[in-house]
Scaffold this motif. Structure first.
Motif, short mmCIF file in Angstrom:
data_model
loop_
_atom_site.label_atom_id
_atom_site.label_comp_id
_atom_site.label_asym_id
_atom_site.label_seq_id
_atom_site.Cartn_x
_atom_site.Cartn_y
_atom_site.Cartn_z
N ASP A 194 0.85 -1.21 0.00
CA ASP A 194 0.00 0.00 0.00
C ASP A 194 0.88 1.24 0.00
N PHE A 195 0.48 2.21 -0.80
CA PHE A 195 1.22 3.47 -0.79
C PHE A 195 0.53 4.41 0.20
N LYS A 196 1.21 4.69 1.29
CA LYS A 196 0.59 5.52 2.34
C LYS A 196 1.12 6.95 2.18
N ARG A 197 0.47 7.67 1.28
CA ARG A 197 0.92 9.01 0.90
C ARG A 197 1.08 9.92 2.11
N GLU A 198 0.18 9.78 3.12
CA GLU A 198 0.19 10.69 4.27
C GLU A 198 1.49 10.56 5.08
N ARG A 199 2.20 9.46 4.90
CA ARG A 199 3.44 9.26 5.67
C ARG A 199 4.62 10.03 5.06
N TYR A 200 4.48 10.44 3.81
CA TYR A 200 5.62 11.01 3.11
C TYR A 200 5.43 12.50 2.84
N THR A 201 6.54 13.22 2.84
CA THR A 201 6.48 14.64 2.50
C THR A 201 7.17 14.84 1.15
N SER A 202 6.72 15.83 0.43
CA SER A 202 7.36 16.11 -0.85
C SER A 202 7.54 17.62 -0.99
N ARG A 203 8.77 18.01 -1.28
CA ARG A 203 9.04 19.44 -1.45
C ARG A 203 8.85 19.85 -2.90
N THR A 204 8.53 18.90 -3.74
CA THR A 204 8.37 19.23 -5.16
C THR A 204 6.96 18.89 -5.63
N LYS A 205 6.55 19.59 -6.66
CA LYS A 205 5.23 19.32 -7.25
C LYS A 205 5.44 19.25 -8.76
N LEU A 206 4.88 18.22 -9.38
CA LEU A 206 5.04 18.12 -10.82
C LEU A 206 4.07 19.08 -11.50
N VAL A 207 4.63 20.05 -12.22
CA VAL A 207 3.78 21.05 -12.88
C VAL A 207 3.37 20.55 -14.26
#
Ligand SMILES: Cc1cc2nc3c(=O)[nH]c(=O)nc-3n(C[C@H](O)[C@H](O)[C@H](O)COP(=O)(O)OP(=O)(O)OC[C@H]3O[C@@H](n4cnc5c(N)ncnc54)[C@H](O)[C@@H]3O)c2cc1C
Length: 340
Positions: A194-207
């Protein structure tokens, strides 16, 4: 190499198995993953351990097909948020899986993505990483991955090991290893994570994703390559190389000297700072065989070298050598081939 972190109370013996990162783009697994799996299967057999693939993406095609390439287990993380290969998310997810399952070796392609995020995984674990390896082997007694890569400006081939930290990590450029035959009867297991997105932070956003303008020169995919070097003397003489390549349905390659002289554009360059190729036939014309060139073509199935210096190092890697003046030999070859 790096220090000896292995998690509290862990020793090397707590790590087992080889993992290959099976990179996908637009839902298609990249060829470099299959190339790595062929070699990794041999390494896993030498160690007597399982081979696993790790695949992150969304609705990736033919994940099962990895099994036919020698995989015992596939860790599949399927999520729309992973489809675009955002490096922050990939890094954190891979670090977490490695910490949970503790492979002793982790391999990935030295692609644009592999070069960007695999060093971050190594730093986060932390462990050592040899980037851009040109060969991999195993010291089964010491359970060490022998990671060969050109160093000191390409003048020597260093064999690097990572005796203390785990996993031992390496990236390998596409086309260094050739594809092995597949075995459709092999059995394997897919482990869905399972990919638990809430556990990870991302400083980038794909535009936006802007695809690279298609390269016109696809020497990486050619079955036949005719490559020219300084011996050609000037740009116009590359017409002869182009003609020989056309007669055989092949592509034209070049050494760095030929590219630096402006005789051919950079996408044709083969070697350490150019492309790595593995055609069925490589014809090296007026090329001395410097190590920096050879690392980019030495795995070609058949190498024919044409050089007027019988001591040129290219003859050491050549399957067939023609000692002679290229300005006589190449036109003769073209003439003979045209007749056939
Ligand atoms: C960090 C670094 C990275 C590099 N990366 C690359 C790379 O990616 N790719 C690359 O190719 N190089 C690279 N190089 C350069 C490399 O070291 C060599 O200088 C280069 O490969 C030599 O090119 P060449 O064989 O065309 O020329 P030369 O070494 O000058 O060889 C020319 C050959 O042509 C032969 N010859 C001359 N006239 C004739 C004739 N009439 N008939 C037959 N034979 C003839 C000569 O005998 C000679 O062997 C790199 C170097 C460094 C330091």
């Amino acid at each position: 190499m790096m220090g000896s972190y292995k998690g509290k109370g862990m020793g090397n013996e707590d790590y087992s198995g080889i993992w290959v990162f099976a990179e996908q783009r637009n839902g298609q697994i990249k060829n470099v993953a299959y190339e790595l799996l062929g070699r990794a299967r041999e390494l896993a057999d030498a160690l007597g351990v399982e081979l696993s693939a790790v695949c992150f993406g969304h609705e990736v095609d033919d994940v099962n097909g990895l099994i036919a390439h020698g995989v015992d287990k596939i860790y599949l993380v399927d999520s729309a948020e992973l489809g675009d290969n955002q490096e922050d998310l990939l890094t954190q997810q891979l670090v977490e899986l490695v910490q949970q399952h503790r492979p002793e070796i982790l391999l990935a392609g030295a692609t644009a993505l592999g070069r960007a995020f695999i060093p971050r995984v190594a730093a986060a674990l932390p462990t050592g990483l040899s980037a851009d390896c040109t060969d991999l082997d195993i010291d089964a007694d010491k359970r060490l991955l022998l990671q060969t890569k050109p160093t000191f400006g390409g003048n020597i081939l260093a064999v690097i090991t990572c005796p203390e930290a785990r996993p031992q990590m390496a990236t390998v450029r596409p086309h260094v290893f050739s594809l092995h035959e597949t075995d459709g009867s092999r059995k394997g297991e897919i482990i869905k994570v399972d990919f638990k997105r809430e556990r990870y932070t991302s400083r980038t956003k794909l535009v936006e994703f802007v695809a690279e303008v298609a390269e016109t020169v696809k020497i990486e995919e050619a079955d036949v390559i005719v490559a020219g070097g300084r011996g050609l003397e000037k740009a116009e003489n590359f017409e002869m190389i182009q003609e020989l390549a056309s007669v055989m349905g092949g592509a034209v390659g070049a050494t760095r000297v030929a590219v630096d002289e402006g005789w051919l554009a950079y996408p044709h360059q083969i070697g350490q700072t150019g492309k790595t190729v593995c055609p069925r036939l490589y014809i090296a014309v007026g090329i001395s065989g410097a190590l920096q060139h050879v690392v980019g073509m030495q795995t070609s199935e058949c190498i024919v070298a044409i050089n007027d210096d019988p001591h040129a190092p290219i003859f050491e890697v050549a399957t067939y050598g023609i000692v002679g003046d290229l300005f006589q030999v190449v036109p003769l070859l073209i003439e003979k081939l045209k007749k056939r």
